[in-house]
Motif scaffolding. Structure first.
Motif, PDB file in Angstrom:
ATOM      1  N   PRO A 101     112.472  -5.508 -47.053  1.00  0.00           N
ATOM      2  CA  PRO A 101     112.576  -5.926 -46.045  1.00  0.00           C
ATOM      3  C   PRO A 101     111.901  -7.361 -45.246  1.00  0.00           C
ATOM      4  CG  PRO A 101     112.018  -3.688 -46.182  1.00  0.00           C
ATOM      5  CD  PRO A 101     111.728  -4.335 -47.434  1.00  0.00           C
ATOM      6  N   THR A 102     112.608  -8.111 -44.215  1.00  0.00           N
ATOM      7  CA  THR A 102     111.737  -9.290 -43.529  1.00  0.00           C
ATOM      8  C   THR A 102     111.051  -7.676 -42.703  1.00  0.00           C
ATOM      9  OG1 THR A 102     112.080 -11.313 -42.092  1.00  0.00           O
ATOM     10  CG2 THR A 102     113.565  -9.104 -41.726  1.00  0.00           C
ATOM     11  N   ASN A 103     110.734  -8.647 -41.470  1.00  0.00           N
ATOM     12  CA  ASN A 103     109.579  -8.193 -40.512  1.00  0.00           C
ATOM     13  C   ASN A 103     110.364  -6.871 -39.738  1.00  0.00           C
ATOM     14  OD1 ASN A 103     106.813  -9.334 -40.191  1.00  0.00           O
ATOM     15  ND2 ASN A 103     108.344 -11.261 -40.569  1.00  0.00           N
ATOM     16  N   LEU A 104     110.636  -5.555 -39.492  1.00  0.00           N
ATOM     17  CA  LEU A 104     111.172  -5.089 -38.774  1.00  0.00           C
ATOM     18  C   LEU A 104     110.393  -4.546 -37.871  1.00  0.00           C
ATOM     19  CD1 LEU A 104     111.789  -2.590 -41.598  1.00  0.00           C
ATOM     20  CD2 LEU A 104     112.975  -4.507 -41.384  1.00  0.00           C
ATOM     21  N   TYR A 105     111.564  -4.742 -36.815  1.00  0.00           N
ATOM     22  CA  TYR A 105     111.271  -3.282 -35.265  1.00  0.00           C
ATOM     23  C   TYR A 105     112.190  -2.239 -34.882  1.00  0.00           C
ATOM     24  CZ  TYR A 105     114.926  -6.247 -33.002  1.00  0.00           C
ATOM     25  OH  TYR A 105     116.252  -7.035 -33.539  1.00  0.00           O
ATOM     26  N   GLY A 106     112.127  -1.785 -33.901  1.00  0.00           N
ATOM     27  CA  GLY A 106     113.361  -0.813 -33.448  1.00  0.00           C
ATOM     28  C   GLY A 106     112.473   0.773 -32.729  1.00  0.00           C
ATOM     29  N   PRO A 107     113.295   1.853 -32.760  1.00  0.00           N
ATOM     30  CA  PRO A 107     112.693   3.315 -32.723  1.00  0.00           C
ATOM     31  C   PRO A 107     111.776   3.621 -33.828  1.00  0.00           C
ATOM     32  CG  PRO A 107     115.393   2.707 -32.130  1.00  0.00           C
ATOM     33  CD  PRO A 107     115.090   1.615 -33.166  1.00  0.00           C
ATOM     34  N   GLY A 108     110.537   4.016 -33.078  1.00  0.00           N
ATOM     35  CA  GLY A 108     109.829   4.479 -34.362  1.00  0.00           C
ATOM     36  C   GLY A 108     108.417   3.625 -34.795  1.00  0.00           C
ATOM     37  N   ASP A 109     108.716   2.481 -33.335  1.00  0.00           N
ATOM     38  CA  ASP A 109     108.018   1.276 -34.473  1.00  0.00           C
ATOM     39  C   ASP A 109     106.568   1.805 -33.404  1.00  0.00           C
ATOM     40  OD1 ASP A 109     106.754  -0.755 -35.311  1.00  0.00           O
ATOM     41  OD2 ASP A 109     108.502  -1.880 -34.334  1.00  0.00           O
ATOM     42  N   ASN A 110     105.613   1.528 -33.947  1.00  0.00           N
ATOM     43  CA  ASN A 110     104.058   1.658 -34.088  1.00  0.00           C
ATOM     44  C   ASN A 110     103.693   0.749 -32.280  1.00  0.00           C
ATOM     45  OD1 ASN A 110     101.581   1.894 -33.524  1.00  0.00           O
ATOM     46  ND2 ASN A 110     100.766   0.848 -35.413  1.00  0.00           N
ATOM     47  N   TYR A 111     103.389   1.284 -31.309  1.00  0.00           N
ATOM     48  CA  TYR A 111     102.678   0.374 -30.277  1.00  0.00           C
ATOM     49  C   TYR A 111     100.956   0.339 -29.946  1.00  0.00           C
ATOM     50  CZ  TYR A 111     107.826  -0.231 -29.556  1.00  0.00           C
ATOM     51  OH  TYR A 111     109.213  -0.717 -28.960  1.00  0.00           O
ATOM     52  N   HIS A 112     100.581   0.515 -30.980  1.00  0.00           N
ATOM     53  CA  HIS A 112      99.364   0.427 -30.903  1.00  0.00           C
ATOM     54  C   HIS A 112      98.689  -0.841 -30.027  1.00  0.00           C
ATOM     55  CE1 HIS A 112      94.870   0.248 -31.782  1.00  0.00           C
ATOM     56  NE2 HIS A 112      94.766   1.664 -31.721  1.00  0.00           N
ATOM     57  N   PRO A 113      97.319  -1.224 -29.382  1.00  0.00           N
ATOM     58  CA  PRO A 113      97.352  -2.639 -28.770  1.00  0.00           C
ATOM     59  C   PRO A 113      96.942  -3.807 -29.504  1.00  0.00           C
ATOM     60  CG  PRO A 113      95.997  -0.628 -27.746  1.00  0.00           C
ATOM     61  CD  PRO A 113      96.860   0.199 -28.563  1.00  0.00           C
ATOM     62  N   VAL A 114      96.314  -2.606 -30.731  1.00  0.00           N
ATOM     63  CA  VAL A 114      95.710  -3.707 -31.677  1.00  0.00           C
ATOM     64  C   VAL A 114      96.271  -3.692 -33.374  1.00  0.00           C
ATOM     65  CG1 VAL A 114      93.180  -3.979 -33.181  1.00  0.00           C
ATOM     66  CG2 VAL A 114      93.333  -3.536 -30.292  1.00  0.00           C
ATOM     67  N   ASN A 115      97.047  -1.885 -33.715  1.00  0.00           N
ATOM     68  CA  ASN A 115      97.501  -2.484 -35.165  1.00  0.00           C
ATOM     69  C   ASN A 115      98.478  -2.763 -35.165  1.00  0.00           C
ATOM     70  OD1 ASN A 115      94.328  -1.644 -35.831  1.00  0.00           O
ATOM     71  ND2 ASN A 115      95.062   1.099 -35.569  1.00  0.00           N
ATOM     72  N   SER A 116      99.327  -2.514 -34.162  1.00  0.00           N
ATOM     73  CA  SER A 116     100.695  -3.002 -34.236  1.00  0.00           C
ATOM     74  C   SER A 116     101.021  -4.340 -34.744  1.00  0.00           C
ATOM     75  CB  SER A 116     101.613  -2.586 -32.874  1.00  0.00           C
ATOM     76  OG  SER A 116     100.696  -4.119 -32.025  1.00  0.00           O
ATOM     77  N   HIS A 117     103.026  -4.301 -34.822  1.00  0.00           N
ATOM     78  CA  HIS A 117     102.929  -5.910 -35.672  1.00  0.00           C
ATOM     79  C   HIS A 117     103.620  -6.378 -34.105  1.00  0.00           C
ATOM     80  CE1 HIS A 117     104.009  -4.107 -39.603  1.00  0.00           C
ATOM     81  NE2 HIS A 117     103.019  -4.250 -40.129  1.00  0.00           N
ATOM     82  N   VAL A 118     104.148  -7.483 -34.556  1.00  0.00           N
ATOM     83  CA  VAL A 118     104.288  -9.169 -33.490  1.00  0.00           C
ATOM     84  C   VAL A 118     105.289  -8.180 -32.770  1.00  0.00           C
ATOM     85  CG1 VAL A 118     105.780 -10.120 -34.630  1.00  0.00           C
ATOM     86  CG2 VAL A 118     104.481 -11.209 -33.306  1.00  0.00           C
ATOM     87  N   ILE A 119     106.635  -7.456 -32.555  1.00  0.00           N
ATOM     88  CA  ILE A 119     107.888  -7.399 -32.011  1.00  0.00           C
ATOM     89  C   ILE A 119     106.829  -5.691 -31.113  1.00  0.00           C
ATOM     90  CG2 ILE A 119     109.770  -5.925 -31.175  1.00  0.00           C
ATOM     91  CD1 ILE A 119     111.036  -8.189 -33.436  1.00  0.00           C
ATOM     92  N   PRO A 120     106.177  -5.218 -31.625  1.00  0.00           N
ATOM     93  CA  PRO A 120     105.393  -3.769 -30.300  1.00  0.00           C
ATOM     94  C   PRO A 120     104.579  -4.073 -29.723  1.00  0.00           C
ATOM     95  CG  PRO A 120     105.756  -3.274 -33.087  1.00  0.00           C
ATOM     96  CD  PRO A 120     106.952  -4.218 -33.224  1.00  0.00           C
ATOM     97  N   GLY A 121     103.775  -5.313 -30.941  1.00  0.00           N
ATOM     98  CA  GLY A 121     102.660  -5.161 -29.287  1.00  0.00           C
ATOM     99  C   GLY A 121     103.134  -6.063 -28.583  1.00  0.00           C
TER     100      GLY A 121
END
Length: 335
Positions: free
Chosen positions: A166-186
């Motif tokens: 997969p390419t970069n993923l996002y959506g329901p259930g993503d990780n919204y940690h302020p430091v450890n998240s990927h770019v979209i949830p961050g």
């Protein structure tokens, strides 16, 4: 293949973003025997426990969506954890699947397996043709090992174990940690908090110039189920040699600066966007060639704008649930 909705389908990592999306997709397709186990019930890095699980459950299909994941900062600070845990998870599940006669398995990897400076868009054949992005190399090496495990069991034992990247993923259930998240949830979290607090500026890591491809996780789940259900002959015809891997993406890219503008619009932030070029950018460009996937009869249907709106709605509903942890089983490459 003919869809067998009564098959016992084990989704490893079902509590994570990708795993939960796959469960949703399988349920919508009519599957009634979806097998799951939480981390408290089954530690996937424990070989004996994994073998006992497969021995106790007659499994027909496996979706291997379990992984330890995180963004650039998490990969930089904990490289040993990322390579060790991911190697053990995939080795334990793939070997037990073979030993206990699971006919079909789908391994979910990551687009970070490809060289940092691979020709764009990135074809499957680019694998292992150049140096990896240093910020997530341990994670990428583990994912490459997973592909090669599947290929090797196919080659030596005639298994039908497939891999999708997969390419970069996002959506329901993503990780919204302020430091450890990927770019979209961050970005969604940061812009949401800035708008809520009336701030006039949001600072974004990097220069804003790198380009990325982003895919809604429900699109990924649909693609994964499609690839899993293909007849072996149809899949082999497009992925030789040795039932190799298939890219999964949208075929569309945008810059981080463009993404930030979309996120600002979705969250209602009207202030200034500032880019901190002292922070790492990661790979300058990463767009997957998805022609092989399209030749197999599937293509993305969720636009970035619609997907961001859906992801933000999920965030608003669930923001009180976040505990600043890396979610179990989430899958996708660091930004």
């Amino acid at each position: 293949m003919t869809r067998n909705t009564g098959a016992a389908v084990y989704v490893a990592g079902h509590n994570g973003m990708v795993g939960s999306a796959i469960v949703r997709r399988l349920t919508s397709l009519g599957y009634v025997n979806i097998v799951t186990a939480s981390h408290s019930e089954l530690d996937l890095v424990d070989q004996r426990a994994v073998r006992a699980f497969f021995e106790a459950n007659r499994i027909d299909q496996v979706y291997l969506a379990a992984a330890k994941v995180g963004g650039i900062e998490a990969n930089n600070s904990s490289p040993a954890d990322f390579i060790y845990d991911n190697l053990l998870i995939e080795a334990n599940i793939i070997k037990s699947s073979h030993d206990f006669g699971v006919p079909r398995l789908l391994f979910l990897g990551s687009s970070c397996i490809y060289p940092r400076l691979a020709d764009q868009p990135i074809r499957e054949e680019a694998l292992m043709t150049g140096a990896l992005e240093s910020t997530n190399e341990p994670y990428a090496v583990a994912k490459i090992a997973g592909i090669k495990l599947c290929e090797s069991f196919n080659r030596q034992y005639g298994r039908d174990y497939r891999s999708v990247m997969p390419t970069n993923l996002y959506g329901p259930g993503d990780n919204y940690h302020p430091v450890n998240s990927h770019v979209i949830p961050g970005l969604l979290r940061r812009f949401h908090e800035a708008a809520a607090n009336g701030l006039d500026e949001v600072v974004i890591w990097g220069s804003g110039t790198p380009k990325r491809e982003f895919m809604h996780v429900d699109d990924l789940a649909a693609a994964a189920a499609h690839v899993m259900e293909l007849e072996r002959s149809d899949y082999c015809a497009k992925t030789q040699p040795m039932l190799s891997h298939v890219n999964v993406g949208t075929g569309v890219e945008c810059s981080i600066a463009e993404l930030a503008g979309l996120v600002a619009s979705v969250t209602g932030f009207t202030g200034r966007l500032t880019f901190d070029s002292t922070k790492p950018d990661g790979t300058p460009r990463k767009l997957l060639d998805v022609s092989r996937l399209r030749s197999l009869g599937w293509q993305s249907t969720i636009s970035l704008e619609d997907g961001l709106s859906d992801a933000y709605h999920w965030f608003l509903v669930h923001q009180g649930d976040f505990r600043g942890r890396i979610l179990e089983g989430a899958c996708g490459s660091p930004s």
